[in-house]
Write a protein that holds these residues in place. Structure first.
Motif, PDB file in Angstrom:
ATOM      1  N   LEU A  48      -2.976   2.829  -0.920  1.00  0.00           N
ATOM      2  CA  LEU A  48      -4.655   4.035  -1.349  1.00  0.00           C
ATOM      3  C   LEU A  48      -5.123   4.347  -0.223  1.00  0.00           C
ATOM      4  CD1 LEU A  48      -4.935   2.808  -4.672  1.00  0.00           C
ATOM      5  CD2 LEU A  48      -3.386   4.588  -4.211  1.00  0.00           C
ATOM      6  N   LEU A  49      -5.384   3.018   0.228  1.00  0.00           N
ATOM      7  CA  LEU A  49      -7.352   3.175   1.745  1.00  0.00           C
ATOM      8  C   LEU A  49      -6.284   2.732   3.178  1.00  0.00           C
ATOM      9  CD1 LEU A  49     -10.077   2.932  -0.051  1.00  0.00           C
ATOM     10  CD2 LEU A  49      -8.970   4.728   0.921  1.00  0.00           C
ATOM     11  N   ASN A  50      -6.324   3.611   4.412  1.00  0.00           N
ATOM     12  CA  ASN A  50      -6.145   2.948   5.512  1.00  0.00           C
ATOM     13  C   ASN A  50      -7.365   2.703   5.218  1.00  0.00           C
ATOM     14  OD1 ASN A  50      -3.765   3.194   5.778  1.00  0.00           O
ATOM     15  ND2 ASN A  50      -4.002   5.086   6.390  1.00  0.00           N
ATOM     16  N   ARG A  51      -7.808   1.235   6.040  1.00  0.00           N
ATOM     17  CA  ARG A  51      -9.291   0.587   6.157  1.00  0.00           C
ATOM     18  C   ARG A  51      -8.865   0.165   7.448  1.00  0.00           C
ATOM     19  NH1 ARG A  51      -7.770  -0.306   1.265  1.00  0.00           N
ATOM     20  NH2 ARG A  51      -6.770  -2.772   1.031  1.00  0.00           N
ATOM     21  N   THR A  52     -10.252  -0.021   8.165  1.00  0.00           N
ATOM     22  CA  THR A  52     -10.249  -0.991   9.693  1.00  0.00           C
ATOM     23  C   THR A  52     -11.589  -1.694   9.655  1.00  0.00           C
ATOM     24  OG1 THR A  52     -11.719   0.902  10.961  1.00  0.00           O
ATOM     25  CG2 THR A  52      -9.126   1.223  10.528  1.00  0.00           C
ATOM     26  N   THR A  53     -12.251  -1.690  10.047  1.00  0.00           N
ATOM     27  CA  THR A  53     -13.489  -2.596   9.965  1.00  0.00           C
ATOM     28  C   THR A  53     -14.696  -1.592  10.356  1.00  0.00           C
ATOM     29  OG1 THR A  53     -13.809  -3.194  12.673  1.00  0.00           O
ATOM     30  CG2 THR A  53     -13.094  -4.520  11.032  1.00  0.00           C
ATOM     31  N   ARG A  54     -14.590   0.121  10.851  1.00  0.00           N
ATOM     32  CA  ARG A  54     -15.302   0.908  11.474  1.00  0.00           C
ATOM     33  C   ARG A  54     -15.034   1.920  10.535  1.00  0.00           C
ATOM     34  NH1 ARG A  54     -16.517   0.663  18.206  1.00  0.00           N
ATOM     35  NH2 ARG A  54     -17.018  -1.248  17.796  1.00  0.00           N
ATOM     36  N   SER A  55     -13.671   2.402   9.696  1.00  0.00           N
ATOM     37  CA  SER A  55     -13.854   3.521   8.723  1.00  0.00           C
ATOM     38  C   SER A  55     -12.705   3.269   7.870  1.00  0.00           C
ATOM     39  CB  SER A  55     -12.997   4.474   9.865  1.00  0.00           C
ATOM     40  OG  SER A  55     -12.140   4.157  10.895  1.00  0.00           O
ATOM     41  N   GLN A  56     -12.465   4.175   7.012  1.00  0.00           N
ATOM     42  CA  GLN A  56     -11.826   4.132   6.328  1.00  0.00           C
ATOM     43  C   GLN A  56     -10.728   5.483   6.101  1.00  0.00           C
ATOM     44  OE1 GLN A  56     -13.018   2.919   2.402  1.00  0.00           O
ATOM     45  NE2 GLN A  56     -13.747   4.731   2.287  1.00  0.00           N
ATOM     46  N   SER A  57      -9.575   5.733   5.983  1.00  0.00           N
ATOM     47  CA  SER A  57      -9.407   6.815   4.894  1.00  0.00           C
ATOM     48  C   SER A  57      -7.792   7.245   4.016  1.00  0.00           C
ATOM     49  CB  SER A  57      -8.029   8.003   6.621  1.00  0.00           C
ATOM     50  OG  SER A  57      -7.341   7.023   6.527  1.00  0.00           O
ATOM     51  N   LEU A  58      -7.753   8.059   3.871  1.00  0.00           N
ATOM     52  CA  LEU A  58      -7.000   8.158   2.035  1.00  0.00           C
ATOM     53  C   LEU A  58      -5.945   8.344   2.750  1.00  0.00           C
ATOM     54  CD1 LEU A  58      -8.494  10.657  -0.134  1.00  0.00           C
ATOM     55  CD2 LEU A  58      -8.284   8.369  -0.489  1.00  0.00           C
ATOM     56  N   THR A  59      -4.549   7.793   2.255  1.00  0.00           N
ATOM     57  CA  THR A  59      -3.001   7.778   2.052  1.00  0.00           C
ATOM     58  C   THR A  59      -2.643   9.040   1.845  1.00  0.00           C
ATOM     59  OG1 THR A  59      -2.449   6.526   0.589  1.00  0.00           O
ATOM     60  CG2 THR A  59      -2.884   5.141   2.628  1.00  0.00           C
ATOM     61  N   SER A  61      -0.673   8.885  -0.524  1.00  0.00           N
ATOM     62  CA  SER A  61      -0.474   8.290  -2.335  1.00  0.00           C
ATOM     63  C   SER A  61      -2.079   8.092  -2.704  1.00  0.00           C
ATOM     64  CB  SER A  61       0.045   7.276  -1.947  1.00  0.00           C
ATOM     65  OG  SER A  61       1.731   7.245  -2.037  1.00  0.00           O
ATOM     66  N   GLY A  62      -2.556   7.719  -1.718  1.00  0.00           N
ATOM     67  CA  GLY A  62      -4.548   7.742  -1.511  1.00  0.00           C
ATOM     68  C   GLY A  62      -5.136   9.343  -2.465  1.00  0.00           C
ATOM     69  N   GLN A  63      -4.172  10.508  -1.686  1.00  0.00           N
ATOM     70  CA  GLN A  63      -5.243  11.709  -1.732  1.00  0.00           C
ATOM     71  C   GLN A  63      -4.726  11.770  -2.975  1.00  0.00           C
ATOM     72  OE1 GLN A  63      -7.217  12.664   0.233  1.00  0.00           O
ATOM     73  NE2 GLN A  63      -7.889  14.825  -1.979  1.00  0.00           N
ATOM     74  N   VAL A  64      -3.135  12.358  -3.579  1.00  0.00           N
ATOM     75  CA  VAL A  64      -3.112  12.164  -4.980  1.00  0.00           C
ATOM     76  C   VAL A  64      -3.541  11.794  -5.948  1.00  0.00           C
ATOM     77  CG1 VAL A  64      -0.621  12.834  -6.665  1.00  0.00           C
ATOM     78  CG2 VAL A  64      -0.623  13.296  -3.863  1.00  0.00           C
ATOM     79  N   PHE A  65      -4.045  10.487  -6.157  1.00  0.00           N
ATOM     80  CA  PHE A  65      -4.374   9.613  -7.066  1.00  0.00           C
ATOM     81  C   PHE A  65      -5.457   9.917  -6.906  1.00  0.00           C
ATOM     82  CE2 PHE A  65      -5.906   5.189  -8.311  1.00  0.00           C
ATOM     83  CZ  PHE A  65      -5.156   5.674 -10.005  1.00  0.00           C
ATOM     84  N   TYR A  66      -6.590  10.016  -5.885  1.00  0.00           N
ATOM     85  CA  TYR A  66      -7.669   9.852  -6.335  1.00  0.00           C
ATOM     86  C   TYR A  66      -7.968  11.126  -6.895  1.00  0.00           C
ATOM     87  CZ  TYR A  66     -12.263  12.307  -4.556  1.00  0.00           C
ATOM     88  OH  TYR A  66     -13.590  13.446  -4.759  1.00  0.00           O
ATOM     89  N   GLU A  67      -7.474  12.861  -6.583  1.00  0.00           N
ATOM     90  CA  GLU A  67      -8.103  13.699  -7.838  1.00  0.00           C
ATOM     91  C   GLU A  67      -7.184  13.491  -8.576  1.00  0.00           C
ATOM     92  OE1 GLU A  67      -9.155  16.193  -6.521  1.00  0.00           O
ATOM     93  OE2 GLU A  67      -8.229  16.110  -4.163  1.00  0.00           O
ATOM     94  N   GLN A  68      -5.914  12.484  -8.994  1.00  0.00           N
ATOM     95  CA  GLN A  68      -6.282  12.339 -10.741  1.00  0.00           C
ATOM     96  C   GLN A  68      -7.214  11.668 -11.226  1.00  0.00           C
ATOM     97  OE1 GLN A  68      -3.668  14.203 -12.062  1.00  0.00           O
ATOM     98  NE2 GLN A  68      -3.571  15.256 -10.583  1.00  0.00           N
ATOM     99  N   ALA A  69      -7.565  10.925 -10.523  1.00  0.00           N
ATOM    100  CA  ALA A  69      -8.072   9.365 -11.249  1.00  0.00           C
ATOM    101  C   ALA A  69     -10.060  10.496 -11.026  1.00  0.00           C
ATOM    102  CB  ALA A  69      -8.762   8.474  -9.718  1.00  0.00           C
ATOM    103  N   LYS A  70     -10.539  11.528  -9.903  1.00  0.00           N
ATOM    104  CA  LYS A  70     -11.442  11.803 -10.560  1.00  0.00           C
ATOM    105  C   LYS A  70     -11.543  12.442 -11.707  1.00  0.00           C
ATOM    106  CE  LYS A  70     -12.197  15.431  -7.967  1.00  0.00           C
ATOM    107  NZ  LYS A  70     -12.241  16.129  -6.576  1.00  0.00           N
ATOM    108  N   ASN A  71     -10.210  12.660 -12.264  1.00  0.00           N
ATOM    109  CA  ASN A  71     -10.555  13.813 -13.309  1.00  0.00           C
ATOM    110  C   ASN A  71     -10.089  12.613 -14.141  1.00  0.00           C
ATOM    111  OD1 ASN A  71     -10.556  16.252 -11.789  1.00  0.00           O
ATOM    112  ND2 ASN A  71      -7.979  16.805 -12.066  1.00  0.00           N
ATOM    113  N   ILE A  72      -9.406  11.892 -14.653  1.00  0.00           N
ATOM    114  CA  ILE A  72      -9.813  10.962 -15.167  1.00  0.00           C
ATOM    115  C   ILE A  72     -10.589  10.507 -15.708  1.00  0.00           C
ATOM    116  CG2 ILE A  72      -9.015   8.911 -16.574  1.00  0.00           C
ATOM    117  CD1 ILE A  72      -5.844   9.537 -14.794  1.00  0.00           C
ATOM    118  N   LEU A  73     -11.452  10.108 -14.884  1.00  0.00           N
ATOM    119  CA  LEU A  73     -12.947   9.777 -15.288  1.00  0.00           C
ATOM    120  C   LEU A  73     -14.038  11.064 -15.696  1.00  0.00           C
ATOM    121  CD1 LEU A  73     -12.995   7.363 -12.026  1.00  0.00           C
ATOM    122  CD2 LEU A  73     -12.750   6.897 -14.325  1.00  0.00           C
ATOM    123  N   ALA A  74     -13.959  11.825 -15.487  1.00  0.00           N
ATOM    124  CA  ALA A  74     -14.788  13.035 -15.669  1.00  0.00           C
ATOM    125  C   ALA A  74     -14.795  12.941 -16.924  1.00  0.00           C
ATOM    126  CB  ALA A  74     -14.352  13.995 -14.721  1.00  0.00           C
TER     127      ALA A  74
END
Length: 301
Positions: A48-59, A61-74
């Protein structure tokens, strides 16, 4: 694994910009927050996340899952809020519409008892024989007599609105004898112009239901005006029990054809199907069913 908790950590990490920032907001350790996101990734079988010691970014798949997860939590938050609201104390203004006679003589006398039970609720009662638009006019509850047309509104059935046939002693002295409902054809009937009662009166008797055409020289949309006309000897009256019972007890009106029961009119409390069942709305609907439902005590004739 608590999937919803892991989803919450993931969503907050995306929005806060890092796992450690999300951990601070959620009062978790960074290690536990990271562990929950890794568990979520393992469960889904994707990164879901590309992580380094200084930054992170969505993959992707992570972008798609983030949108759905945000709606579910709301949605979960909204559902929990609604449950908490239904358990809270009734409060706020309750806007109600009711027909004039029912509202004046049946509903209003009961309102003080409801307000004593719920001191944080205020009632704004509109009495009208007009068919109001519950949603557009901002009512919480509408009482309506008669058959209901198809609509999106929800209805709580109440005890049918009971009617009585009566006239004054002075009128009866000079009028033709009234033995059966059919004899009403030869009587001066006081016409309630608002409903189907303006043309026909129906009765249930020994041989079933009979509907009789009626006519008269005085018609109005006010039950109170019809009652006054009946007391003054102008004709035969068919109106709700609560409107005429005191006049009958006092002898100013006489009940007619007791062996023929006037057909009762259906009574419902209506509310919007898409409106939240708030504590004030629920409490008032329960109150209405208690006071006017089918199990209430029938008044004496």
């Amino acid at each position: 694994m608590d999937r919803l908790k892991c989803m919450e950590v993931f969503v907050r990490a995306v929005e806060a910009g890092s796992i450690s920032a999300a951990a601070n907001e959620l009062n978790l350790s960074s290690q536990l927050a990271g562990k929950q996101i890794r568990a979520l990734e393992q469960s889904l079988g994707v990164k879901l996340l590309n992580r380094t010691t200084r930054s992170q970014s969505l993959t992707d798949s992570g972008q798609v899952f983030y949108e759905q997860a945000k709606n579910i939590l709301a949605e979960m938050e909204a559902a929990e809020s609604m449950i908490a609201e239904t358990r809270s104390k009734p409060r706020g203004r309750l806007r109600i519409s009711a027909p004039i006679t029912f509202g004046s003589h049946a509903l209003t006398p009961e309102i003080p008892g409801y307000l004593r039970q719920h001191p944080d609720v205020s009632v704004d009662l509109c009495l009208t024989n007009r068919t109001v638009d519950l949603v557009d006019e901002g009512f919480d509850v509408v009482f309506r007599t008669g058959a209901l047309p198809d609509s999106s509104l929800l209805a709580r059935p109440l005890a049918p609105h009971r009617l009585l046939l009566c006239a004054s002693p002075d009128y009866l002295k000079s009028a033709e004898q009234l033995r059966t409902p059919e004899d009403l054809r030869h009587h001066e009937c006081l016409v309630f112009s608002h409903t189907s009662l303006r043309t026909h009166w129906s009765f249930d008797g020994p041989r079933g239901r009979v509907s009789v055409p009626i006519s008269g020289r005085f018609s109005t949309n006010s039950g109170e005006a019809l009652r006054a006309a009946a007391v003054a000897g102008m004709g035969v009256l068919l109106q709700p029990h609560e409107l005429v019972s005191e006049e009958i007890e006092a002898g100013r009106l006489v009940r007619l054809l007791p062996e023929y029961e006037p057909a009762a009119r259906p009574l419902h409390a209506l509310y919007a199907s898409d409106r939240r069942m708030t504590p004030k709305l629920r409490s008032f609907l329960d109150f209405a069913v208690q006071k006017f439902g089918a199990n209430r005590m029938e008044p004496e004739a």
